[in-house]
Design an enzyme around this catalytic site. Structure first.
Site, PDB file in Angstrom:
ATOM      1  CD  GLU A 135     -32.261  16.912  -7.122  1.00  0.00           C
ATOM      2  OE1 GLU A 135     -31.452  16.998  -6.829  1.00  0.00           O
ATOM      3  OE2 GLU A 135     -33.440  16.824  -7.507  1.00  0.00           O
TER       4      GLU A 135
ATOM      5  CD  GLU B 118     -28.610  15.894  -3.705  1.00  0.00           C
ATOM      6  OE1 GLU B 118     -29.425  14.504  -5.029  1.00  0.00           O
ATOM      7  OE2 GLU B 118     -28.885  16.545  -3.179  1.00  0.00           O
TER       8      GLU B 118
END
Length: 800
Positions: A204, A276
């Site tokens: 991320e 995710e």
């Protein structure tokens, strides 16, 4: 860049020399034996992994992959087969896990720990045994609500290091660790016959890259160049990283269907992966439990597939527990249940588990129809709120994305009439509805999970003894037996430092303890008192929590980010005393830029009235005495500890409104017994010990705040703080409206109850890996007050 590479090669060569000469040699010998065995078993089973713009391709076959996050250290080693088997039976194809750097090298770069539930090779062996692929997210940054984002605390001590930056010191350390991981797990990568078909570098980073300026862009490029040069023979991914061509960019979030078009425009040769899907959320102390409606979770999954996605990962599929001190945040609770399809105890969370399993069956049934066709460039609109994605002549996804009406949309498609509820997807095959994301079968039980079905076991506590941390022996062989030690003054155990002013906590504790003492001797002056003759302590900045004492007598508590202001009451109104501040961390930050600058403890000024004590000469000491002598270890010699029999606590005769003591509904009325260690002996005679059908937990509702160990295993922090910082849904879960985009603040349950009162105890830890054991030992440090006589051992007999 050349300097970095040369330094790295030198360091790696030194590391190999060290390993060959015996550091952690037993651990490595075992792994070498396993590697050789795997080479024999899997030498002819090499797996070729490639990809194109539609999907991952394994041995020439396109794959639609349903993945589930299962983090190996968030449960016990013996639970892994139970969880992985249930996952496979539910239609899961792939397990996603991070590598947690700070559990494998917690204290120094020269140590390696891969035992117990840190035994990742055993976990990977089990994944392969159950026919599960693996997405290994090496990072090394993990986030994951894991303390310090997975970074070992010793990184902070490296001069001039800047984490996650185009910084030589950071890239050297990251290179050494990742090179080690790849070497350690080499036979687990698919080309060598192992289950790992995807690997991730960084995590991320795109969300924080701008914080690092031009160095951020250079670092992101360096990450994939370095990873590619590791030559592991499988694709690399970089989630939320849309500026790197050589790694598959992936999406994280509650909904990712609208990400796909932009992704394919930018990277037409990359498949669309959702690494995710946040199917719930984590919980903070003082907050109520987040719940995500199962209909919304299924809606987001089906819509992602309709738009062309070919990999969905449930984050989390099984959440588990933040054992020990692994929860991040700060302020994240010990449970990491995450409202996952498999609950914290590894058992089905209904109806999420059953309905997601049925959804997976449907996806596998239509896999060929999906992957042998390109996704539509754009949907066909059947109404203002209804669209259809068609794959070939047989398969259609009809989506009603309306949120302004609770009424269904009635539409015509392929000469058929369909009624579709708001915020739902119908999967149609040959005019047959295979799946409706809004449909809940009649008589479905909601919130039917382990924690709501526990039963107490009566009469298992055989004895309870206690000792104050202030009165513990220091376990120094040069001292006389039974010598009492003041934990705030002792220099005999734990790191201890004298300084003019308070020093940042992590410099003292090295994150080996939540606790750090700050002590100073005081003689009050006229400026210390207010106009009523009272003493008030002020700490302008501290993190995360403090208990304040005068000469070992408790005065009050405070939590950050509020200002600490406490009314002090020295015994007999003494004007000379020792001020003792016990500072506590409650999990280290897991998501932020520049985490190398992270600090805890007393960081601001300390005053009593107008008397400034900031430069008053302070003694800082790491940990409690009980921690430093490892009072919780099974092999600890109790002979030198003066345990006394615990009696029923006495209720308080008054309450002090000036004390900001954390309260629980059952313990706030009890007399203060701060920093008390309790030892409970538990009878296991006659208790069920079948790991496949029995789970255990502790009900800590009678206590307040502290930590728990069972047979030497650290269960984690407990805190009975009430969930008052949330707005809860008043209706029952089955009546929640699932229509509209999910936000965890909108769906919470159990307000005005403790954020967590039930604490998971893995059955193999309770029986200490010996199911003939007849007793267990529970050690608790209670920071303030509580009634250990009311602690309950709970069990749940699972009917599979």
């Amino acid at each position: 860049m050349g300097t970095i590479k040369n330094n790295f090669q030198l360091l790696w060569l030194l590391l190999i020399i060290v390993l060959v000469n015996g550091i952690s040699i037993n651990n490595f010998k075992n792994k070498e034996i396993n590697f050789n065995k795997r080479e024999i078993e899997n030498g002819n089973n090499k797996i070729n992994v490639t990809y194109d713009g539609r999907s991952l391709i394994i041995n020439g076959e396109r794959k639609l992959l349903i993945s589930g996050s299962v983090h190996y250290p968030r449960t016990s080693e013996e639970m892994w087969p139970i969880i992985l088997k249930q996952s496979k039976d539910a239609g899961i194809d792939m397990i996603e896990t991070y590598i947690f750097w700070n559990i494998h090298q917690p204290n120094s770069p020269s140590e390696y720990y891969f035992q117990g539930n840190a035994n990742i090779t055993k976990f990977l062996d089990l994944c392969q045994e159950y026919g599960l692929y693996v997405n290994l997210r090496i990072g090394p940054y993990v986030c994951a609500e894991w303390t310090y984002g997975g970074f070992p605390i010793w990184l902070k001590e490296i001069p001039n290091i800047i984490y996650r930056d185009y910084n030589q010191q950071w890239m050297n350390e990251m290179s050494i660790w990742m090179e080690f991981v790849v070497k350690y797990l080499t036979n687990y990568f698919a080309p060598n016959g192992g289950p790992i078909v995807l690997a991730q570098v960084e995590n991320e980073y795109g969300w924080l890259e701008e914080e690092y300026g031009i160095n951020g862009s250079e670092y992101a490029k360096w990450c994939i160049e370095f990873a590619t040069n590791l030559n592991i023979g499988i694709p690399w991914i970089m989630c939320q990283q849309n500026n790197i061509e050589n790694a598959i960019d992936t999406c994280n979030g509650y909904y990712c269907h609208d990400w796909i078009a932009g992704h394919l425009d930018q990277f037409p040769n990359q498949p669309s992966f959702w690494t995710e899907n946040w199917i719930g959320w984590f919980e903070n102390w003082g907050q109520a439990k987040p719940k995500r409606p199962v209909q919304d979770m299924l809606f987001s999954n089906a819509r992602f597939i309709a738009y062309g996605g070919s990999l969905i990962n449930y984050y989390m599929w099984f959440g588990g527990t933040n054992f020990g001190r692994t929860s991040g945040g700060p302020w994240i609770i010990t449970s990491y249940d995450y409202d996952a399809p498999l609950d914290e105890f590894g058992q089905p969370n209904e109806p999420k588990f059953s309905l997601s399993s049925k959804f997976h069956q449907v996806l596998h049934r239509i896999e060929n129809d999906l992957l042998n066709n390109q996704p539509p460039k754009s949907p066909i609109f059947l109404s203002q709120v209804t669209e259809v994605h068609q794959y070939g002549s047989n398969l259609s996804f009809i989506t009603n994305f309306g949120i302004n009406s609770s009424s269904p949309d009635i539409i015509q498609w392929m000469n058929q009439t369909y009624t579709i509820q708001p915020w739902s997807v119908l999967i149609i095959y040959n005019n047959e509805i295979l799946f409706d994301t809004s449909f809940i079968p009649p008589n479905t039980l909601f919130n039917n999970n382990t924690i709501n079905n526990f039963k107490p076991i009566n009469n298992v506590i055989q004895s309870i003894v206690e000792i104050s941390d202030f009165h513990l022996n220091n376990y120094n062989n040069n001292k006389k037996d039974n010598e009492n030690v003041d934990s705030s003054n002792s220099n005999d155990s734990g790191n201890s430092i004298n300084s003019i002013s308070p020093i940042e906590q992590l410099l003292i504790t090295k994150d080996t303890s939540d606790y750090c003492w700050y002590s100073t001797n005081i003689t009050t002056t006229s400026s210390s008192y207010n106009d009523k003759g009272n003493l008030f302590l002020t700490i302008s900045e501290f993190y995360d929590y403090v208990h304040v004492f005068i000469d070992n007598e408790y005065q009050g508590s405070a939590s950050s980010p509020s200002l600490c202001q406490l009314h002090l009451k020295p015994q007999d109104n003494s004007t000379t005393f020792q001020l003792q501040i016990l500072s506590m961390t409650i999990g280290l930050e897991n998501y932020a830029a520049h985490m190398e600058n992270y600090t805890r403890g007393i960081l601001g000024s300390v005053l009593i009235g107008n008397q400034n004590l900031t430069n008053n000469q302070w003694l800082m000491k790491s940990g409690l005495v009980g921690e430093n002598i490892k009072i919780f270890n099974n092999n600890n010699n109790d002979n030198n500890i003066n345990w006394i029999q615990t009696t029923t606590p006495i209720s308080l005769k008054y309450s002090d409104s000036s004390s900001s003591t954390p309260s629980s509904s059952s313990s706030s009325s009890l007399i203060q017994k701060p920093l008390t260690w309790y030892k409970l002996n538990i009878s296991l005679i006659g208790l069920p010990n079948d790991i496949s059908s029995t789970v255990y937990a502790l009900n800590m509702s009678s206590m307040n705040k502290g930590m728990i160990w069972v047979n030497g295993y650290s269960i984690g922090r407990y805190w009975l703080i009430e969930a008052t910082q949330s707005v809860c849904n008043q209706s029952s879960i089955e009546n929640y409206s699932y229509i509209g985009e999910y936000d965890p603040s909108n769906y919470r349950i159990d307000c005005n109850q403790p954020s967590q009162s039930i604490y998971s105890v893995p059955i193999d830890w309770l029986f200490n890996n010996n199911y003939n054991n007849q007793y267990a030992t529970i050690i608790i440090i209670e920071e303030l007050n509580g009634d250990p006589n009311e602690i309950q051992l709970l069990f749940n007999k699972i009917i599979n």
